[in-house]
Design a protein around this motif. Sequence first.
Motif, short mmCIF file in Angstrom:
data_model
loop_
_atom_site.label_atom_id
_atom_site.label_comp_id
_atom_site.label_asym_id
_atom_site.label_seq_id
_atom_site.Cartn_x
_atom_site.Cartn_y
_atom_site.Cartn_z
N GLY A 85 14.36 -43.36 -35.90
CA GLY A 85 14.56 -44.59 -35.13
C GLY A 85 15.00 -44.25 -33.71
N ALA A 86 14.50 -43.10 -33.22
CA ALA A 86 14.97 -42.57 -31.92
C ALA A 86 14.43 -43.34 -30.72
N SER A 87 13.46 -44.24 -30.94
CA SER A 87 12.90 -44.98 -29.80
C SER A 87 13.64 -46.30 -29.55
N ALA A 89 13.54 -35.89 -32.45
CA ALA A 89 13.43 -37.35 -32.40
C ALA A 89 12.28 -37.79 -33.30
N SER A 90 12.43 -38.95 -33.97
CA SER A 90 11.31 -39.49 -34.74
C SER A 90 11.38 -41.00 -34.75
N ASP A 91 10.21 -41.61 -34.92
CA ASP A 91 10.13 -43.08 -34.93
C ASP A 91 8.70 -43.43 -35.33
N GLU A 110 8.47 -36.50 -33.57
CA GLU A 110 7.53 -36.68 -34.68
C GLU A 110 7.34 -38.16 -34.94
N LEU A 111 6.07 -38.58 -35.11
CA LEU A 111 5.83 -39.94 -35.58
C LEU A 111 6.15 -39.94 -37.06
N LEU A 112 7.11 -40.75 -37.48
CA LEU A 112 7.57 -40.71 -38.87
C LEU A 112 7.92 -42.11 -39.33
N GLU A 171 9.83 -35.92 -46.21
CA GLU A 171 10.16 -34.61 -46.78
C GLU A 171 9.48 -33.49 -46.00
N SER A 172 8.25 -33.76 -45.54
CA SER A 172 7.56 -32.68 -44.83
C SER A 172 8.20 -32.43 -43.45
N VAL A 173 8.72 -33.47 -42.79
CA VAL A 173 9.43 -33.26 -41.51
C VAL A 173 10.74 -32.50 -41.78
#
Length: 316
Positions: free
Chosen positions: A9-11, A33-35, A50-52, A61-63
């Motif tokens: 939720g970094a964005s 960062a991911s979002d 990462e887009l997550l 899990e893969s991230v």
Amino acid sequence: MKEKILVIGASGQIGSELILKLRANYGSEYVIASDIKVPDYEVMEGGPFELLDILNKTQLESVLSKYEINQIYLLAALLSATAEKYPEAAWKLNVEGLLNVLSLCKPNGIEKVFWPSSIAIFGPGTPKENTPQNTIMDPDTVYGISKLAGERWCEYYSRKEGIDIRSLRYPGLISYKSSPGGGTTDYAVHIFYEALKHRAYECFLREDTVLPMMYMPDAVTATILLMEAESKNISIRSSYNISGMSFAPKDLAHEIKKHVTGFTCTYKPDIRQELTTGWPKSIDDSIAKQDWGWKPAYDLPLMTKDMFENLRFGKI
Ligand code: NAD
Ligand code: AKB
């Protein structure tokens, strides 16, 4: 072991500021960062992204394994006004998203988790002034119900699986870097932009709606202070009360008039007014002060001055 941090939720409003501080403290390559949406330039260019989708456990899990993550900050959620419009989606993201993270901690070597709760866990039966840490909690909003459930899950996983989970009941947050994402306290950000553009604002809350609020630099400081405190000092594993300032829309409008000549604020309460019925006016955060030294730096005049300095002179 060196921290390897994933921010989910970094964005968003908090993520886009918290991540800059985490990267400054721990090193850019150690903070991922991911979002589900691409963040602003500063976050995107400042380190790995990462887009997550938090609801996709396999992807999560893969991230975790790709970056050998050992700490998670989970910020993805639907806030109060949006949650009321989409109750099932809110429950899914706010509760199932949290459970996805908590259930993957032990198998993936995650030692520490930060997850934010909210003043929305309180309800109509809660004492409104100086609301204690432990009191009646009878939330009557979709968002509040999901946050209270989340607090119980955090405490459960801390106790049962020994995961070092830490949490804050954030008040409404005011910031200038990114827009708020569908909350009831968002008026306290929108009002600044409208004051600068039009010298006028129509507020969707009643003028006398006093709520606990906090300036983003204080929220970031509190989060890092809590996460860096020694584990033996953390006496609360559900979520800590924290306090910054309390004000009503008319108090903020009065303060803004000191910076914007001729500013006027009118009031047209909408459905969001109802969501505040059970929320406290002020918060007793004495346990956070005692356990890990919490102390806010900003009151209403200081926050207002700093908001205008940043909005006017382009640190945005
Ligand atoms: P926000 O809405 O600004 O940001 C949330 C981010 O989560 C968004 O960037 C969104 O794209 C992302 N997201 C949504 N669905 C996702 C998914 N399935 N997978 C991954 N990411 C997803 O929210 P915020 O204001 O930054 O709040 C962060 C946390 O703090 C939330 O848990 C919120 O409830 C809590 N909180 C915020 C406030 C406040 O005033 N901002 C107050 C109290 C508590
Ligand atoms: C909202 O208004 O939904 C948030 C909160 C108080 O949790 N700002």
